[in-house]
Design a protein around this motif. Structure first.
Motif, PDB file in Angstrom:
ATOM      1  N   ALA A 168       0.808  -1.222   0.000  1.00 46.31           N
ATOM      2  CA  ALA A 168       0.000   0.000   0.000  1.00 46.31           C
ATOM      3  C   ALA A 168       0.839   1.268   0.000  1.00 46.31           C
ATOM      4  O   ALA A 168       0.393   2.313  -0.474  1.00 46.31           O
ATOM      5  CB  ALA A 168      -0.921  -0.004   1.222  1.00 46.31           C
ATOM      6  N   VAL A 169       2.060   1.185   0.548  1.00 44.31           N
ATOM      7  CA  VAL A 169       2.885   2.397   0.669  1.00 44.31           C
ATOM      8  C   VAL A 169       3.955   2.448  -0.432  1.00 44.31           C
ATOM      9  O   VAL A 169       3.886   3.296  -1.333  1.00 44.31           O
ATOM     10  CB  VAL A 169       3.536   2.490   2.069  1.00 44.31           C
ATOM     11  CG1 VAL A 169       4.377   3.768   2.186  1.00 44.31           C
ATOM     12  CG2 VAL A 169       2.481   2.455   3.162  1.00 44.31           C
ATOM     13  N   SER A 170       4.929   1.524  -0.402  1.00 41.94           N
ATOM     14  CA  SER A 170       6.014   1.617  -1.386  1.00 41.94           C
ATOM     15  C   SER A 170       5.630   1.000  -2.732  1.00 41.94           C
ATOM     16  O   SER A 170       6.099   1.453  -3.780  1.00 41.94           O
ATOM     17  CB  SER A 170       7.289   0.966  -0.845  1.00 41.94           C
ATOM     18  OG  SER A 170       7.026  -0.342  -0.371  1.00 41.94           O
ATOM     19  N   LEU A 246      -5.732  17.296   1.077  1.00 43.46           N
ATOM     20  CA  LEU A 246      -4.641  16.488   0.512  1.00 43.46           C
ATOM     21  C   LEU A 246      -4.186  15.409   1.493  1.00 43.46           C
ATOM     22  O   LEU A 246      -4.032  14.240   1.146  1.00 43.46           O
ATOM     23  CB  LEU A 246      -3.444  17.388   0.153  1.00 43.46           C
ATOM     24  CG  LEU A 246      -2.210  16.623  -0.333  1.00 43.46           C
ATOM     25  CD1 LEU A 246      -2.393  16.103  -1.750  1.00 43.46           C
ATOM     26  CD2 LEU A 246      -0.946  17.482  -0.273  1.00 43.46           C
ATOM     27  N   ARG A 247      -3.998  15.838   2.734  1.00 43.12           N
ATOM     28  CA  ARG A 247      -3.498  14.920   3.764  1.00 43.12           C
ATOM     29  C   ARG A 247      -4.489  13.750   3.975  1.00 43.12           C
ATOM     30  O   ARG A 247      -4.097  12.586   3.965  1.00 43.12           O
ATOM     31  CB  ARG A 247      -3.353  15.730   5.060  1.00 43.12           C
ATOM     32  CG  ARG A 247      -2.444  15.168   6.074  1.00 43.12           C
ATOM     33  CD  ARG A 247      -2.668  15.957   7.352  1.00 43.12           C
ATOM     34  NE  ARG A 247      -2.232  17.342   7.255  1.00 43.12           N
ATOM     35  CZ  ARG A 247      -1.110  17.782   7.800  1.00 43.12           C
ATOM     36  NH1 ARG A 247      -0.350  16.960   8.451  1.00 43.12           N
ATOM     37  NH2 ARG A 247      -0.773  19.035   7.703  1.00 43.12           N
ATOM     38  N   ILE A 251      -4.035   9.641   3.222  1.00 41.93           N
ATOM     39  CA  ILE A 251      -4.245   8.655   4.290  1.00 41.93           C
ATOM     40  C   ILE A 251      -5.293   7.628   3.855  1.00 41.93           C
ATOM     41  O   ILE A 251      -5.108   6.417   4.008  1.00 41.93           O
ATOM     42  CB  ILE A 251      -4.649   9.371   5.612  1.00 41.93           C
ATOM     43  CG1 ILE A 251      -3.439  10.139   6.155  1.00 41.93           C
ATOM     44  CG2 ILE A 251      -5.180   8.377   6.641  1.00 41.93           C
ATOM     45  CD1 ILE A 251      -3.744  11.093   7.302  1.00 41.93           C
ATOM     46  N   GLU A 252      -6.363   8.104   3.247  1.00 43.86           N
ATOM     47  CA  GLU A 252      -7.415   7.175   2.798  1.00 43.86           C
ATOM     48  C   GLU A 252      -6.947   6.310   1.632  1.00 43.86           C
ATOM     49  O   GLU A 252      -7.330   5.144   1.517  1.00 43.86           O
ATOM     50  CB  GLU A 252      -8.666   7.950   2.375  1.00 43.86           C
ATOM     51  CG  GLU A 252      -9.553   8.294   3.549  1.00 43.86           C
ATOM     52  CD  GLU A 252     -10.797   9.057   3.116  1.00 43.86           C
ATOM     53  OE1 GLU A 252     -11.388   8.708   2.075  1.00 43.86           O
ATOM     54  OE2 GLU A 252     -11.163  10.009   3.823  1.00 43.86           O
ATOM     55  N   HIS A 258      -4.248  -0.861   1.158  1.00 48.36           N
ATOM     56  CA  HIS A 258      -3.943  -1.906   2.141  1.00 48.36           C
ATOM     57  C   HIS A 258      -5.103  -2.894   2.228  1.00 48.36           C
ATOM     58  O   HIS A 258      -4.905  -4.121   2.203  1.00 48.36           O
ATOM     59  CB  HIS A 258      -3.670  -1.245   3.507  1.00 48.36           C
ATOM     60  CG  HIS A 258      -3.257  -2.226   4.553  1.00 48.36           C
ATOM     61  ND1 HIS A 258      -3.797  -2.239   5.812  1.00 48.36           N
ATOM     62  CD2 HIS A 258      -2.380  -3.248   4.515  1.00 48.36           C
ATOM     63  CE1 HIS A 258      -3.265  -3.223   6.511  1.00 48.36           C
ATOM     64  NE2 HIS A 258      -2.393  -3.856   5.749  1.00 48.36           N
ATOM     65  N   ALA A 259      -6.331  -2.364   2.281  1.00 48.34           N
ATOM     66  CA  ALA A 259      -7.520  -3.228   2.363  1.00 48.34           C
ATOM     67  C   ALA A 259      -7.616  -4.101   1.109  1.00 48.34           C
ATOM     68  O   ALA A 259      -7.931  -5.291   1.183  1.00 48.34           O
ATOM     69  CB  ALA A 259      -8.779  -2.374   2.513  1.00 48.34           C
TER      70      ALA A 259
END
Ligand code: NAP
Length: 267
Positions: A168-170, A246-247, A251-252, A258-259
């Motif tokens: 989900a992140v990298s 934006l923030r 985050i969402e 990830h979900a």
């Protein structure tokens, strides 16, 4: 030290990236690879552009390979035949969301590493998070680490759940950054900057800011404060980004990715 004979199963973007990374790092030579690719046009491109041996026969490709790099789409895992591998062979799967156990069951093989690379690997600036089944030997882990390090930085984790988080992140992160690059470039053009100059201006700004943040001990909020003078230009821009969320959007986005990674791994 060489990685040995390598089978690449799925010669798409990520499969070709792996080949290029290993050959550029001097960890393997073109002759060390056998590629299994189902799409005839793609197979021909790999032969023409990289000089690789390519076939659509999985048994032929995995025969004698010490490392098998699995880079087909997650939904194509079920198309791979089982019972072809022996204990001396190591499988490195990069299939998003697919659990170690699912690969082991599909291939009837226990020695599996699960890795999540990302596309900056194409220029040697990838970030790969990986884990290994308990049955993978120390020598095989070292082989996997060496191979993955050719694409950029690598991080071993013992908990497989960390792979879905990295996905989900990298893994998906470059796409978020590309959207930002596109939007900032369009914005620059809209206020009168030429497209060519806007592209360079935005890229250098993003690369420079990331390198500065990486080199600095300071929290990103502190770095932002340094360039936000009272009632100034950056303050005016930052206020809009805060108002438009934006923030919260980022985050969402990470939570949704990830979900989805967890959902892909729950058959
Ligand atoms: N792109 C990323 O940023 C990224 C990052 C980390 C991990 N991953 C993972 O990497 C994997 C590959 O992604 P990609 O972007 O490289 O996909 P891609 O470009 O579509 O490559 C997959 C290739 O595998 C071929 N293939 C499918 N089934 C096959 C089989 N049974 N035998 C041989 N070849 C077969 C496909 O052919 P057809 O087109 O005919 O199906 C396609 O050419 C995915 O599982 C993805 O989750 C991707």
């Amino acid at each position: 030290m060489s990685v040995g004979k390598i089978a690449v199963v799925g010669g798409g973007t990520m499969g070709a990236t792996f080949v290029r990374a290993l050959t550029s790092a001097g960890l393997a030579q073109t002759a060390d690879f056998q590629v299994c690719e189902a799409l005839p046009a793609r197979a021909q491109t790999l032969r023409d552009e990289l000089g690789l041996a390519v076939t659509d026969s999985l048994p032929e490709v995995v025969d004698k390979a010490e490392l098998i790099y699995l880079s087909v789409k997650p939904q194509d895992l079920g198309s791979l035949a089982d019972g072809l591998l022996d204990e001396s062979q190591l499988v490195v799967s990069i299939l998003a969301g697919i659990r170690l156990r699912q690969v082991q069951e599909q291939l009837s093989h226990s020695r599996v590493v699960r890795a999540m690379p990302n596309t900056p690997a194409q220029v040697g600036r990838g970030y790969t998070v990986w884990t290994a089944d308990a049955g993978v030997s120390d020598e095989q882990r070292e082989r996997a680490r060496r191979a993955l390090s050719a694409m950029g930085q690598e991080l071993y984790v013992s908990d497989e759940a960390a792979i879905d988080r990295a996905t989900a992140v990298s893994g998906s992160g470059p796409a978020y950054v590309f959207m930002m690059l596109e939007a900032l470039t369009d914005a620059a053009v809209q206020i009168g900057v030429s497209r060519a100059e806007a592209r360079r201006m935005v890229l250098e700004t993003v690369i420079g800011a990331a390198e500065y943040a990486a080199a600095s001990e300071a929290h990103p909020a502190e770095l932002r404060d340094q360039v936000t003078s009272p009632a100034g230009t950056t303050a005016a821009g930052v206020r809009v980004l805060e108002n438009r969320g934006l923030r919260a959007a980022l985050i969402e986005a990470v939570a949704a990715a990830h979900a989805r990674a967890q959902e892909l791994g729950s058959p």
